[in-house]
Scaffold this motif. Structure first.
Motif, PDB file in Angstrom:
ATOM      1  N   GLN A 153      17.742  -7.454  29.946  1.00 46.27           N
ATOM      2  CA  GLN A 153      18.157  -6.664  28.794  1.00 46.27           C
ATOM      3  C   GLN A 153      19.308  -7.346  28.048  1.00 46.27           C
ATOM      4  N   GLY A 154      20.280  -7.879  28.786  1.00 45.86           N
ATOM      5  CA  GLY A 154      21.382  -8.594  28.152  1.00 45.86           C
ATOM      6  C   GLY A 154      20.911  -9.844  27.426  1.00 45.86           C
ATOM      7  N   GLN A 155      19.967 -10.573  28.021  1.00 44.70           N
ATOM      8  CA  GLN A 155      19.432 -11.765  27.358  1.00 44.70           C
ATOM      9  C   GLN A 155      18.681 -11.403  26.083  1.00 44.70           C
ATOM     10  N   ARG A 156      17.990 -10.266  26.070  1.00 46.11           N
ATOM     11  CA  ARG A 156      17.292  -9.836  24.852  1.00 46.11           C
ATOM     12  C   ARG A 156      18.289  -9.495  23.745  1.00 46.11           C
ATOM     13  N   ARG A 157      19.400  -8.869  24.101  1.00 41.14           N
ATOM     14  CA  ARG A 157      20.415  -8.571  23.080  1.00 41.14           C
ATOM     15  C   ARG A 157      20.960  -9.858  22.474  1.00 41.14           C
ATOM     16  N   LEU A 158      21.170 -10.862  23.305  1.00 41.15           N
ATOM     17  CA  LEU A 158      21.677 -12.134  22.798  1.00 41.15           C
ATOM     18  C   LEU A 158      20.623 -12.846  21.951  1.00 41.15           C
ATOM     19  N   GLN A 159      19.368 -12.771  22.359  1.00 42.90           N
ATOM     20  CA  GLN A 159      18.294 -13.373  21.556  1.00 42.90           C
ATOM     21  C   GLN A 159      18.211 -12.724  20.178  1.00 42.90           C
ATOM     22  N   ARG A 160      18.322 -11.409  20.121  1.00 51.26           N
ATOM     23  CA  ARG A 160      18.286 -10.724  18.820  1.00 51.26           C
ATOM     24  C   ARG A 160      19.480 -11.132  17.952  1.00 51.26           C
ATOM     25  N   LEU A 161      20.660 -11.295  18.567  1.00 53.38           N
ATOM     26  CA  LEU A 161      21.839 -11.707  17.815  1.00 53.38           C
ATOM     27  C   LEU A 161      21.631 -13.081  17.192  1.00 53.38           C
ATOM     28  N   TRP A 162      20.914 -13.953  17.892  1.00 47.24           N
ATOM     29  CA  TRP A 162      20.662 -15.306  17.405  1.00 47.24           C
ATOM     30  C   TRP A 162      19.442 -15.381  16.484  1.00 47.24           C
ATOM     31  N   ALA A 166      12.974 -11.399  20.906  1.00 52.73           N
ATOM     32  CA  ALA A 166      13.543 -10.828  22.136  1.00 52.73           C
ATOM     33  C   ALA A 166      12.460 -10.788  23.209  1.00 52.73           C
ATOM     34  N   THR A 167      12.258 -11.924  23.867  1.00 47.16           N
ATOM     35  CA  THR A 167      11.148 -12.069  24.812  1.00 47.16           C
ATOM     36  C   THR A 167      11.575 -12.045  26.275  1.00 47.16           C
ATOM     37  N   ALA A 168      12.872 -12.017  26.568  1.00 45.01           N
ATOM     38  CA  ALA A 168      13.332 -12.079  27.960  1.00 45.01           C
ATOM     39  C   ALA A 168      12.823 -10.873  28.745  1.00 45.01           C
ATOM     40  N   GLN A 169      12.240 -11.137  29.906  1.00 46.28           N
ATOM     41  CA  GLN A 169      11.698 -10.103  30.775  1.00 46.28           C
ATOM     42  C   GLN A 169      12.132 -10.363  32.214  1.00 46.28           C
ATOM     43  N   PRO A 170      12.147  -9.335  33.078  1.00 45.53           N
ATOM     44  CA  PRO A 170      12.448  -9.568  34.490  1.00 45.53           C
ATOM     45  C   PRO A 170      11.501 -10.602  35.080  1.00 45.53           C
ATOM     46  N   ASP A 171      12.050 -11.591  35.740  1.00 43.82           N
ATOM     47  CA  ASP A 171      11.247 -12.693  36.274  1.00 43.82           C
ATOM     48  C   ASP A 171      11.614 -12.916  37.734  1.00 43.82           C
ATOM     49  N   PRO A 172      10.649 -12.777  38.666  1.00 44.64           N
ATOM     50  CA  PRO A 172      10.952 -12.976  40.095  1.00 44.64           C
ATOM     51  C   PRO A 172      11.475 -14.369  40.417  1.00 44.64           C
ATOM     52  N   ARG A 173      11.211 -15.343  39.545  1.00 50.63           N
ATOM     53  CA  ARG A 173      11.733 -16.681  39.809  1.00 50.63           C
ATOM     54  C   ARG A 173      13.259 -16.680  39.866  1.00 50.63           C
ATOM     55  N   THR A 174      13.867 -15.748  39.167  1.00 49.25           N
ATOM     56  CA  THR A 174      15.322 -15.642  39.222  1.00 49.25           C
ATOM     57  C   THR A 174      15.793 -15.393  40.648  1.00 49.25           C
ATOM     58  N   LEU A 175      15.101 -14.509  41.373  1.00 54.00           N
ATOM     59  CA  LEU A 175      15.479 -14.219  42.760  1.00 54.00           C
ATOM     60  C   LEU A 175      15.277 -15.435  43.646  1.00 54.00           C
ATOM     61  N   ALA A 176      14.170 -16.147  43.453  1.00 50.11           N
ATOM     62  CA  ALA A 176      13.891 -17.318  44.285  1.00 50.11           C
ATOM     63  C   ALA A 176      14.938 -18.404  44.076  1.00 50.11           C
ATOM     64  N   VAL A 177      15.276 -18.682  42.815  1.00 54.02           N
ATOM     65  CA  VAL A 177      16.281 -19.698  42.529  1.00 54.02           C
ATOM     66  C   VAL A 177      17.646 -19.263  43.052  1.00 54.02           C
ATOM     67  N   ALA A 178      17.984 -17.986  42.879  1.00 54.75           N
ATOM     68  CA  ALA A 178      19.269 -17.485  43.363  1.00 54.75           C
ATOM     69  C   ALA A 178      19.358 -17.596  44.883  1.00 54.75           C
TER      70      ALA A 178
END
Length: 611
Positions: A153-162, A166-178
Motif C-alpha cells: 500500500q505504501g509503495q502504491r502511494r509513492l507510485q501515484r505521487l511519481w 499504482a501496480t505494487a501488490q503483496p508479493d511472497p518473494r518479499t518474505l523469501a528474500v527477507a
C-alpha cells in the motif's frame, strides 16, 4: 570356617550381586522403553538442527526485530520492487534482532549474580524463555504477513505521487528474500562468535579476563574488516572490472564511426575509434545534427564539437590510467577541432563507466545553436557503485586533471576571445568535477559557471555550501547569499524556476538535485543520525511524514540510491534529470533568443534523446 567354606561363601555373594545388577539393568531398560511415548519421541526429534537453532534465538531479538521489520517495509524515497523490499525488510530485521539480542544479553549479565544465588530454586527467566520465544516468534510471523499488504500500500502511494501506475501488490518473494537476508547474517554471526570466544581464551593466558575480552573483540573486528575489504577489492578489481573492460572494448554496431572532423574517433581524430570504449563511442556517435538544431531553433546552426579520451589502448584497459597524459591528449583534440573558437566549452567528468548523459549535452548544444564544444575524460570502465567501493579518489583526480589541463590552455587565449568554460558532472561525475575546486570562490574565479546534477551526499563542496545556506532556507532547497551566484534546482515548493530569486551575478552555478534522489541523500552518517531534510517539510516528490530509524533508514536510503536511476524511473524523479537540464544550462550560459514556448519545445525534444 575352613578355607574352602570361605571361598564358597564369596562365590555365592558374587553370584547374588550379579543377579541383582542384571535385574536392575533390565528394570531400567523397561522403564526407559515405557518412557518413549509419542510425545517424548516428538520432543526428541525436535532437538535436531532446526530445534537447536530455534531454541538458541533470543526472544528480545525476535521482538525488536519484528518492529524493525515493519519499519523496513515503509516507503522512503524511491518505489521498491518485491526483491528490494525483501532486502530492506530482511536487513532491518537483522539489525533489530542484533540490537534486541545484545540488550537481552546485557540484562542477563547484570543479573548473573542473582541467578547464581538462586541456582537451587531455578531461574525464572530461563523457565519463561520458551513461552516468550514462542510469543515473539508468532508476533514476527504476523508482522511479516501483515506488512506484505501495508508495504504494498505504501509503495502504491509513492507510485501515484511519481505519476506511475499504482501496480505494487503483496508479493511472497518479499518474505523469501527477507528470510535469506536474516538467516545468513545470523549464521555468520554465530560462526564469528565462536571464533571470538576462541581468541578471548587464547589472550586470556596472558591478559586479565576483561582486557582479553575487549582485545579479542577489537582484534577480530579489525582483522575481519581488513580481510573482507581485501577480498571485496580483489573480486571487484580483478573479475568485475575485467568483465566491464571486455564489454567496453567490444565495438557495437549501434553507433557508427563519425566522419565529421569535429568528433573524436573520426578519420581526422588523434583518438582511434577502438580506443574510445563503449561509452566514448556512444558519446561521439550520437547527438543532434545541424539540421535538427536548426529545425528546432529556427536559426542557422553549426556542427557541435564532441571530444573524448578513453582508458583503453588497442582494445585493452590501461590500469591505472595516466590521467595527466590523457588530459594532455584531450587538449590536443580541442586544439585540432578549434574548440577554442566556440561560445561554450563544457568539461565533463563522466560517471564511473565513462557514461555521459545524452540529454545533458544535447540541451546546451541546442541552446547555443551547436556553437559548443564538449570534452569528456574517462577514468574507469566500472559502474559508479563499483568505483565507489574500489577507489573513490579516482574520479576526483580525473576531475582535477581535466580542469587543470584545459584551464591552463584556456588562459593562454586572449581574454576577449575565450569560450565560456563550464564544468559539468552527473552523479559520481559531479563529485569528481567539483574536486577540481577548493571552494565556491575558486569556482567563481576560474570557471565561467558550472552545472552539477545529482551530486552525491559525500561531495565536500556541495555539503559545505548547503551548510552555509541562508537562515530560513531548508536542506532540501538551500538558498545561498540570496541566490547571487549559486542556485539549487529542486522543484520544491513555490515558483519552480531558477529565476524565482530575482537577478543574479556572473559566473553562475546550478546544483540540480531532486528531493527524492537517493544519491543526493545517502551517506554513512544517516545510519546513526538524521539529516535536516528528514525533519523538514517533504519535497514535492517525497511522501509526507517520513520517519528516521537508527540504522534502518540508512539501509533504506542505500537501496534508494541503488534503484534511483533504474529502468522505469520517470524524468524529474529520483536520479533522472533529463527535464531539468534546459533550465539549468539556460540560467548558467544565458543564451539569446529563447522564450518560454521554445524552451518548452526543447524540453519535449530532449525527452526523446537517448541517455
Amino acid at each position: 570356617m575352613s578355607a574352602a567354606g570361605v571361598l564358597a561363601s564369596l562365590r555365592a555373594a558374587r553370584a547374588l550381586a550379579t543377579d541383582r545388577a542384571a535385574t536392575a539393568t533390565a528394570a531400567d531398560a523397561a522403564r526407559a522403553a515405557a518412557a518413549v511415548t509419542p510425545a517424548a519421541a516428538s520432543a526428541r526429534l525436535a532437538v535436531g538442527p532446526l530445534g537447536r537453532f530455534w531454541r538458541s534465538l533470543s526472544p528480545a531479538g525476535l521482538a525488536v526485530g519484528a518492529a524493525a521489520y515493519a519499519a523496513g517495509t515503509r516507503p522512503t524515497l524511491a518505489p521498491r520492487g518485491a526483491v528490494a523490499q525483501g532486502v530492506a525488510a530482511g536487513l532491518s530485521l537483522a539489525v533489530g534482532y542484533a540490537l534486541g539480542a545484545r540488550g537481552e544479553r546485557l540484562v542477563h549479565w547484570a543479573r548473573r549474580g542473582a541467578h547464581r544465588a538462586d541456582d537451587a530454586a531455578g531461574h525464572p527467566w530461563s523457565d519463561a524463555q520458551p513461552v516468550a520465544r514462542a510469543v515473539a516468534g508468532a508476533g514476527l510471523a504476523a508482522t511479516a504477513v501483515v506488512t506484505l499488504w501495508t508495504g504494498a500500500q505504501g509503495q502504491r502511494r509513492l507510485q501515484r505521487l511519481w505519476g506511475l501506475p499504482a501496480t505494487a501488490q503483496p508479493d511472497p518473494r518479499t518474505l523469501a528474500v527477507a528470510a535469506g537476508a536474516i538467516v545468513l547474517p545470523v549464521i555468520a554471526q554465530r560462526r564469528i562468535r565462536r571464533r571470538v570466544h576462541a581468541l578471548r581464551s587464547l589472550l586470556g593466558r596472558w591478559l586479565p579476563e576483561p582486557v582479553a575480552g575487549v582485545a579479542g573483540d577489537a582484534l577480530y573486528t579489525v582483522g575481519s574488516i581488513l580481510l573482507l575489504r581485501a577480498g571485496f577489492a580483489e573480486i571487484l578489481g580483478r573479475y568485475v572490472t575485467g568483465r566491464f573492460a571486455i564489454r567496453s572494448g567490444t565495438i557495437s554496431h549501434q553507433y557508427e564511426r563519425p566522419t565529421a572532423s569535429t568528433r573524436s574517433g573520426s578519420p581526422a581524430s588523434f583518438e582511434p575509434w577502438s580506443g574510445l570504449g563503449a561509452e566514448g563511442r556512444r558519446f561521439v556517435g550520437s547527438g543532434p545534427s545541424v539540421e535538427e538544431i536548426a529545425e528546432l531553433t529556427g536559426r542557422p546552426a553549426v556542427e557541435p564539437i564532441r571530444v573524448y579520451v578513453g582508458v583503453t589502448t588497442h582494445g585493452k584497459l590501461v590500469d591505472p590510467p595516466d590521467l595527466d597524459a590523457m588530459a594532455a591528449r584531450l587538449v590536443a583534440e580541442l586544439d585540432r577541432t578549434r574548440a577554442w573558437e566556440r561560445d561554450v566549452l563544457v568539461l565533463v567528468t563522466p560517471t564511473g563507466s565513462g557514461w555521459v548523459d545524452g540529454p545533458a549535452v544535447a540541451a546546451v548544444e541546442y541552446l547555443h545553436g551547436g556553437r559548443t564544444a564538449v570534452a569528456a575524460l574517462q577514468y574507469s570502465v566500472n559502474p559508479s557503485w563499483v568505483q565507489l567501493a574500489l577507489e573513490l579518489d579516482l574520479p576526483a583526480r580525473a576531475g582535477r586533471a581535466l580542469f587543470e589541463a584545459v584551464h591552463a590552455r584556456w588562459r593562454q587565449l586572449p581574454p576577449d576571445s575565450r569560450p565560456l568554460l563550464v564544468p559539468f558532472g552527473l552523479s559520481l561525475g559531479a563529485y569528481g568535477s567539483q574536486a577540481a575546486f577548493g571552494s565556491l570562490e575558486d569556482v567563481l574565479s576560474r570557471a565561467g559557471g558550472a552545472v552539477w546534477a545529482g551530486s552525491p551526499r559525500f561531495t565536500p563542496l556541495v555539503t559545505e555550501l548547503t551548510a552555509r545556506r541562508d537562515a530560513g532556507s531548508t536542506q532540501i532547497h538551500p538558498v545561498l547569499d540570496g541566490g547571487r551566484h549559486v542556485r539549487f534546482a529542486t522543484r520544491n515548493g513555490g515558483p519552480q524556476h531558477l529565476d524565482a530569486l530575482g537577478p543574479a551575478g556572473s559566473p553562475r552555478v546550478v546544483y540540480v538535485q531532486h528531493p527524492s534522489d537517493g544519491v543526493a541523500r545517502w551517506w554513512w552518517p544517516e545510519l546513526w543520525r538524521p539529516d535536516d531534510w528528514l525533519r523538514e517539510p517533504a519535497g514535492q516528490d517525497v511522501l509526507p511524514r517520513l520517519q528516521w530509524w537508527p540504522v534502518i533508514t540508512g539501509v533504506q536510503l542505500f537501496l534508494d540510491m541503488m534503484v534511483s536511476d533504474s529502468d522505469g524511473i520517470p524524468a524529474g524523479y529520483g536520479h533522472h534529470y533529463c527535464g531539468a537540464y534546459v533550465d539549468a544550462w539556460r540560467w548558467v550560459t544565458q543564451p539569446d533568443g529563447w522564450d518560454e514556448s521554445r524552451l518548452a519545445a526543447l524540453r519535449a525534444r530532449l525527452a526523446d534523446v537517448p541517455r
